[in-house]
Enzyme design. Structure first.
Site, PDB file in Angstrom:
ATOM      1  N   SER A 241       0.823  -1.202   0.000  1.00 14.90           N
ATOM      2  CA  SER A 241       0.000   0.000   0.000  1.00 14.90           C
ATOM      3  C   SER A 241       0.860   1.256   0.000  1.00 14.90           C
ATOM      4  CB  SER A 241      -0.893   0.015   1.240  1.00 14.90           C
ATOM      5  OG  SER A 241      -0.095   0.207   2.395  1.00 14.90           O
ATOM      6  N   GLY A 245       4.269   1.817   2.078  1.00 16.76           N
ATOM      7  CA  GLY A 245       5.486   2.169   1.350  1.00 16.76           C
ATOM      8  C   GLY A 245       6.069   3.494   1.800  1.00 16.76           C
ATOM      9  N   GLU A 264       6.681  -0.434  -4.609  1.00 14.41           N
ATOM     10  CA  GLU A 264       5.660  -0.380  -5.661  1.00 14.41           C
ATOM     11  C   GLU A 264       4.339  -0.272  -4.928  1.00 14.41           C
ATOM     12  OE1 GLU A 264       2.762  -1.450  -7.332  1.00 14.41           O
ATOM     13  OE2 GLU A 264       3.577  -3.374  -8.035  1.00 14.41           O
ATOM     14  N   CYS A 301      -1.933  -4.765  -9.269  1.00 11.82           N
ATOM     15  CA  CYS A 301      -1.368  -3.405  -9.239  1.00 11.82           C
ATOM     16  C   CYS A 301      -1.715  -2.649 -10.513  1.00 11.82           C
ATOM     17  CB  CYS A 301       0.140  -3.465  -9.103  1.00 11.82           C
ATOM     18  SG  CYS A 301       0.708  -4.534  -7.781  1.00 11.82           S
TER      19      CYS A 301
END
Lengths: 523, 523
Positions: A241, A245, A264, A301
């Protein structure tokens, strides 16, 4: 193979010393045995220290040796057999075919990096010819990339194999010669332990130091913060998330020695339906979009969370086709309780949003996510930032623009993204050319006439993009270029042959591509 | 050419709106005319906004066009003639020969990046063959690097040409297709204005958008913070102090969209004199070291501020030779009052330090720095962190170790460095092999039997190193690889030929090296 619920540090199973938790089966809606034990600060410290001690030995292995190691990890994962697939199914709610495919992808990634090592030019070897007669004399300069040091890898929930214990981050770090301290995702701890055993077996079979790999188990933020803060750790790989991150980015930046974080995190992957494509292929695009949106219950993603179209011929057909296709889907089991709950809240907020019309909405069920499609105008979208946030699951927002100019305006407002997709016919190419400069600035991968879900693992892939898609837009977490995240250059000036790395010695003993005074050669 | 004291924004001279200051002549010890005017927040904003607007046009110029631009900048700098050298001498206190050499280096750097562009493989073009029959089909994937966006460059005080307005950071950013907003160093504002005029002339001659380059003038931290915080800025290049660099890192990390900072900050460049080399070449090494230490009044990032030797034959000869050579030097004019004052304080602190013996010390004079050499034991050095700090100027600390084991211990304790130098004879190679793994982890460039001052500008150079040598140890600020700091990858999936960048089109129209399914080819 019994799952022990233990961490693995220095190649040895040891019980976490800081409490326990259980995995959850989202399909059966019940806890799974056994209990997993959370690692203590002392255990984290030991794992990182061992990784630091193993680094010099591991990075000095030959490319052939590390290639063999990566191949062995793949073999050992396959040797886990059906037990791995079954445990992953139970912990993730993902179907067998998907997980078998994902296992293939995971082993394929490991082998791809093995091939990269065998080819050898990843070290970017460079040599400048000495010019002793020049004033001042030019020395003998040689350059190559080396690993940065031990890497902390955080496993993702949505790919329990391919972005987890032996996933792309781990494979690329190993290829670079970097030991990995792996924080298992608490949503699939049993799967993690099984894969970790395969890695540890490969470490042993290849005669590598045990510190090359450690598995840390636990829940909450404390383990991650201690791990990223540890002085032995030199880089971080993360998929998850935006809040997770950015929290790790803050820890890494606040260290006495700041380190790079490759997180990411967040992307809504805009799908641009250009006017001619909309006029001629509205129904086909609508159906294709619905399939991409709902694949894997939208838990990718690269899920297309935003559709941008210009009002005109085909728009209503697109809405009808997409809505109908979505209406025929069923709510699907989501990876975790938390994800399902968060998805439900986000969809309810959009459904009740004053500027939004609901085109399709499958009823929620406990632990499941139903597809949803909303519609708003560019005018509203430009001013309502809450409509830009990623909704993790099979929901998307269609933003209708008055003209291509407004489409550009919306594009310029977007945050960094992993992907952007253009549905274009040849008559749209002029308009596409107007959008492309902005897309190049904003995204890592630009697609034409496809859908963003499905990420090829290859040399030319970019799975990355400007913040907040990732923490570091100069990188990709998928494909061979992912190794570059864990490398840094070292220059050797006038070193005697014996003290030079093999890749830089006279006569090119490794037979690799090198740059001699800037020009590529295998001489 | 009259120096106006103005900033240059959008190609137009404009008076800074926030106060004024004057340059200082450190040799004459007096202020220089005219006054320079500090830019206001509004002016900073306009410069950055124009850079953002110029980016898409600038980065889409061909490599040939940008190469021509870089060559034109070099021509225009040379066309400034002796006025540039004289102003730089007055503002920096550096001698004519040094500045003429530095001008040559500056133009050489610009031409080196022009050559890199003409060769073309810097874009790292990659193509994966589509496999339409595979399940799932593999798409057509193509990959290249593009510029990250406008770059904020902070000029250094110690290279008023080569690390300043049109120095390595600016040249590599331009090569990457990134506009530059340049914060001039307040120690040489007139030199900066002259070079900025040359750059602006080149921008005009090459028909580029005026936003490609701006010169901001001023003193203090406010301009830098506003510049790094501006949303249009996408990366930062900096050469200067550790406190300055880490302050910019904090601003960049705290942005809504964090950006990379490439700050070259702090290094004490250890010189290891290995036992056999010490026994056989003590006097020669001592003299060479003294020459390297005092070159340019010690104001080089690669100045050898630390000497490590094992107690044994030759040690006292080395001390005597180095001390005698230093005693024969005179205090030299330093770049700024602040640098001279800070140097004086640091030397006085070392001179009075309870664990340190003074081997040589030239008396200070106002605005000048005299060489100094101190001696301590590894035992003391290991526990006294204050002895590890960079002293910017011609001072160094000799740390005497009991044996090679203690040498390793000290090495492991060192922070990240730009360079490490080994004085070695063949009999020392075994001992050097024990040190090399630690050196590779800690430094950007490892030298044998030379001295670290003198940084070649070439393909294989690394002028970088782990924090705090730089903010980002994955990079170099000198040599062709410096361009990589300002690049990021973009992948194009199934794009029609017309919409692809030329570097990725079928038939290789640019004739560059590309990777086809991972293998280098010019096909």
């Amino acid at each position: 193979m019994n799952i022990s619920g233990e961490a693995i540090i220095g190649g040895v199973h040891e019980r976490g010393a800081a409490g326990s938790f259980k995995a959850w089966d989202p399909t059966r809606r019940d806890y799974l045995e056994p209990s997993f034990h959370m690692v203590s600060p002392d255990q984290i410290d030991r794992a990182c220290t061992l990784a630091g001690e193993a680094f010099d030995i591991f990075r000095k292995t030959s490319d052939q040796q590390r290639a063999q190691f990566l191949d062995t990890v793949a073999e050992q994962i396959l040797a886990l057999g059906d037990e791995l697939i079954e445990r992953a199914m139970a912990e993730s709610g993902l179907p067998r075919a998907r997980l078998e495919g994902e296992r293939g992808r995971t082993c394929g990634q490991l082998r791809m990096f093995a091939e990269l090592l065998r080819e050898g030019s990843w070290v970017d070897a460079r040599m400048d010819t000495p010019l002793p007669e020049r004033t001042p004399p030019r020395p003998d300069l040689r350059y190559k990339l080396i690993g940065v040091g031990p890497v902390a890898v955080f496993a993702a929930s949505n790919f329990p194999l391919a972005f987890s214990v032996a996933g792309g981050d781990t494979a690329s770090a190993f290829a670079a010669g970097c030991p990995v301290v792996l924080k298992a995702h608490s949503a699939h701890p049993g799967t993690s332990e099984l894969v970790a055993r395969a890695v540890v077996k490969a470490v042993q079979l290849c005669g590598l130091p045990a510190g090359v790999f450690a598995l840390l188990t636990g829940t909450g933020n404390g383990i991650g913060q201690a791990l990223v803060g540890h002085p032995a750790i030199q880089a971080v790989g993360f998929t998850g998330s935006r809040s997770g991150g950015t929290a790790l980015m803050a820890v890494a930046a606040a260290r006495k020695q700041p380190i790079p974080v490759y997180a990411e995190m967040s992307s809504i992957n805009p799908l641009f339906i250009m006017p001619q494509a909309l006029a001629t292929r509205a129904t086909e695009i609508g159906k294709g979009f619905a399939a991409s949106l709902t694949m894997g219950v939208g838990q990718f993603c690269t899920n297309p969370g935003l559709v941008l179209a210009v009002d005109g011929p085909g728009l209503e057909q697109f809405c009808a086709a997409a809505s109908q296709a979505l209406a025929e889907t069923q709510a699907g089991v989501m990876l975790t309780q938390g994800i399902a709950e968060s998805y439900r809240k986000s969809v309810d907020t959009l459904h009740g949003h004053e500027t939004v019309t609901t085109l399709a909405r499958i009823e929620h069920e406990e632990g499941k996510g139903g597809a949803a499609l909303f519609r708003t105008s560019a005018e509203h979208f430009l001013t309502r930032h809450e409509l830009h946030a990623e909704v993790f699951g099979p929901a998307s927002v269609l933003v209708v623009c008055k003209d291509v100019g407004e489409l550009r305006q919306v594009t310029e407002l977007l945050e960094g993204q992993l992907t952007a997709t253009l549905q274009i016919d040849p008559a749209d190419y002029d308009a596409a050319e107007l959008l492309l400069p902005a897309l190049e600035r904003k995204v890592g991968r630009i697609l034409a006439n496809g859908f963003p879900t499905g990420v090829e693992v290859s040399s030319a892939m970019v799975h990355g993009g400007p913040f907040p898609a990732t923490a570091d837009g100069r990188s990709t977490s998928v494909g061979t270029a992912a190794i570059e995240r864990f490398l840094r250059p070292v220059c050797y000036q006038n070193l005697p042959q014996r003290l030079l790395p093999a890749a830089l010695r006279d006569g090119n003993p490794l037979g690799i591509w090198r740059r001699k005074d800037g020009a590529l050669t295998k001489e």
